[in-house]
Design an enzyme around this catalytic site. Structure first.
Site, PDB file in Angstrom:
ATOM      1  N   GLU A 198      43.354  30.516 -12.858  1.00 27.56           N
ATOM      2  CA  GLU A 198      43.164  29.856 -14.150  1.00 27.56           C
ATOM      3  C   GLU A 198      43.679  30.756 -15.268  1.00 27.56           C
ATOM      4  O   GLU A 198      43.354  31.940 -15.297  1.00 27.56           O
ATOM      5  CB  GLU A 198      41.678  29.536 -14.371  1.00 27.56           C
ATOM      6  CG  GLU A 198      41.121  28.551 -13.361  1.00 27.56           C
ATOM      7  CD  GLU A 198      39.644  28.216 -13.610  1.00 27.56           C
ATOM      8  OE1 GLU A 198      39.069  28.719 -14.607  1.00 27.56           O
ATOM      9  OE2 GLU A 198      39.074  27.457 -12.825  1.00 27.56           O
TER      10      GLU A 198
ATOM     11  N   ILE B 157      22.036  21.988 -10.838  1.00 25.64           N
ATOM     12  CA  ILE B 157      23.063  21.069 -11.334  1.00 25.64           C
ATOM     13  C   ILE B 157      23.184  19.872 -10.402  1.00 25.64           C
ATOM     14  O   ILE B 157      23.281  18.720 -10.852  1.00 25.64           O
ATOM     15  CB  ILE B 157      24.415  21.783 -11.483  1.00 25.64           C
ATOM     16  CG1 ILE B 157      24.335  22.852 -12.574  1.00 25.64           C
ATOM     17  CG2 ILE B 157      25.527  20.791 -11.808  1.00 25.64           C
ATOM     18  CD1 ILE B 157      25.588  23.693 -12.713  1.00 25.64           C
TER      19      ILE B 157
ATOM     20  N   HIS C 110      38.594  23.552 -16.578  1.00 27.66           N
ATOM     21  CA  HIS C 110      37.308  24.256 -16.457  1.00 27.66           C
ATOM     22  C   HIS C 110      36.400  23.913 -17.639  1.00 27.66           C
ATOM     23  O   HIS C 110      35.880  24.791 -18.338  1.00 27.66           O
ATOM     24  CB  HIS C 110      37.533  25.767 -16.376  1.00 27.66           C
ATOM     25  CG  HIS C 110      36.406  26.483 -15.695  1.00 27.66           C
ATOM     26  ND1 HIS C 110      36.584  27.570 -14.867  1.00 27.66           N
ATOM     27  CD2 HIS C 110      35.059  26.262 -15.704  1.00 27.66           C
ATOM     28  CE1 HIS C 110      35.417  27.999 -14.421  1.00 27.66           C
ATOM     29  NE2 HIS C 110      34.476  27.214 -14.921  1.00 27.66           N
ATOM     30  N   ILE C 111      36.205  22.619 -17.814  1.00 25.62           N
ATOM     31  CA  ILE C 111      35.528  22.114 -19.008  1.00 25.62           C
ATOM     32  C   ILE C 111      34.238  21.370 -18.681  1.00 25.62           C
ATOM     33  O   ILE C 111      33.520  20.941 -19.592  1.00 25.62           O
ATOM     34  CB  ILE C 111      36.506  21.203 -19.785  1.00 25.62           C
ATOM     35  CG1 ILE C 111      36.147  21.086 -21.261  1.00 25.62           C
ATOM     36  CG2 ILE C 111      36.616  19.815 -19.143  1.00 25.62           C
ATOM     37  CD1 ILE C 111      36.515  22.278 -22.065  1.00 25.62           C
TER      38      ILE C 111
ATOM     39  N   ASP D 186      38.119  20.411 -11.721  1.00 27.08           N
ATOM     40  CA  ASP D 186      37.905  21.060 -13.015  1.00 27.08           C
ATOM     41  C   ASP D 186      38.116  22.562 -12.925  1.00 27.08           C
ATOM     42  O   ASP D 186      38.199  23.231 -13.943  1.00 27.08           O
ATOM     43  CB  ASP D 186      36.482  20.758 -13.517  1.00 27.08           C
ATOM     44  CG  ASP D 186      36.220  21.342 -14.888  1.00 27.08           C
ATOM     45  OD1 ASP D 186      36.982  21.014 -15.821  1.00 27.08           O
ATOM     46  OD2 ASP D 186      35.264  22.132 -15.029  1.00 27.08           O
TER      47      ASP D 186
ATOM     48  N   ASP E 296      22.522  21.893   2.013  1.00 26.94           N
ATOM     49  CA  ASP E 296      22.213  23.193   1.429  1.00 26.94           C
ATOM     50  C   ASP E 296      21.425  24.014   2.441  1.00 26.94           C
ATOM     51  O   ASP E 296      20.207  23.887   2.540  1.00 26.94           O
ATOM     52  CB  ASP E 296      21.406  23.048   0.131  1.00 26.94           C
ATOM     53  CG  ASP E 296      21.376  24.347  -0.671  1.00 26.94           C
ATOM     54  OD1 ASP E 296      21.375  25.423  -0.043  1.00 26.94           O
ATOM     55  OD2 ASP E 296      21.365  24.289  -1.913  1.00 26.94           O
TER      56      ASP E 296
END
Length: 311
Positions: free
Chosen positions: A262, A153, A283-284, A257, A172
């Site tokens: 949640e 991503i 969370h979209i 997000d 990373d």
């Protein structure tokens, strides 16, 4: 009793594919009824979930015949992976299917927060003309995007940011220095990335090592006008620290997000009231019409392949 239980929303065509081959119970309300979910999985061979269904404890105990779990997404923190491994339950995330949607969300959030102009609507409706307040909006070109985590991503995000003229750096520790992916991003340690980046975007799973990695101390190392975007996992950031930094002008903006709890409970939501330059979404980031088809189709294919192999 069903062979497959789907406890959260799934694209209708993918549900039909499952139902054409196995007895399938599709009931998105099960995510909010743990007792009914536990009863539903008693004879099931497969369980399909998104991020809210907790695949652990009573659900796993009830699902004595479970062979696999299909995850409509990529995060696995709602699944007891150790318990699944111990029982031989295969877990299939929909790897790669929503990468594009999340990448577009991140880049869009960066554009909106840097420019700032799209927060003018209430003033305009009220008869204002806040032009003077908005002339300091910033361009994306020439800014530095810092990616915390450099998986698939993040790489999709990097390519789109580069097309807008951004420089890309990434942190990373799990990606070897010789990996060819580093050709498209400057390699940094976390401290250097936080100091250099104009936009910091998080792309890490929630583990004990990443929990609240972006806390007050981390925010203090960022540029005071930097933008923070979290479309990864809520527990990766200290939400109270972000709200405090925005109110104090020690952070230029944030898009969140995902959240530690949640949906947001009242006390958690209250901390974000009247916080400037803040975007909150439910969370979209990975959910679009297109990605829902891809994620659902891939998950259905994974579950069917597993069950048919063992039939």
């Amino acid at each position: 009793m069903p062979d497959i239980v789907v406890s959260e929303f799934m694209e209708e065509g993918a549900v039909a594919d499952l139902a054409a081959r196995f007895d399938t119970l599709y009931d998105p309300a099960l995510v909010d009824d743990p007792a009914a979910l536990a009863e539903a999985v008693r004879q099931a061979r497969a369980l399909v979930v998104r991020n809210r269904t907790q695949v652990r404890g009573a659900v796993l105990e009830a699902g004595a015949r479970l062979e696999c779990v299909g995850r409509l997404g990529v995060g696995l923190d709602n699944i007891d992976m150790a318990a699944c491994e111990a029982r031989g339950i295969a877990v299939y995330p929909a790897s790669g299917a929503n990468d594009l949607s999340v990448a577009e969300y991140v880049v869009t959030a960066a554009l909106v927060l840097l420019r700032g102009a799209w927060f003018a609507t209430p003033d305009m409706i009220a008869g204002g003309w806040p032009r003077a307040r908005l002339i300091d909006g910033r361009e994306t070109s020439g800014k530095v995007l810092g990616l915390v985590g450099y998986g698939s991503i993040a790489r999709e995000t990097a390519s789109r940011a580069a097309a807008l003229g951004m420089s890309v750096i990434a942190y990373d520790p799990l990606l070897p220095e010789a990996d060819p992916a580093w050709r498209n991003a400057g390699r940094r340690d976390l401290d250097a990335l936080l100091r250099e980046a104009d936009v910091v975007s998080l792309h890490v799973p929630l583990t004990e090592g990443t929990r609240r990695m972006i806390d007050g101390a981390a925010l203090a190392r960022m540029k005071p006008d930097a933008i923070l975007i979290n479309a990864a996992r809520g527990g990766v950031v200290d939400e109270a620290a972000i709200a405090s930094a925005l109110k104090a002008g020690r952070l230029g903006g944030a898009a969140l997000d995902v959240f530690e709890g949640e949906p947001l409970k009242a006390d958690a939501a209250a901390r974000f009231a009247d916080v400037p330059n803040l975007i909150l979404t439910p969370h979209i980031a990975g959910l679009t019409a297109e990605s829902n088809v891809r994620v659902s189709s891939l998950t259905a294919a994974n579950v069917l392949r597993h069950l048919e192999r063992r039939s």
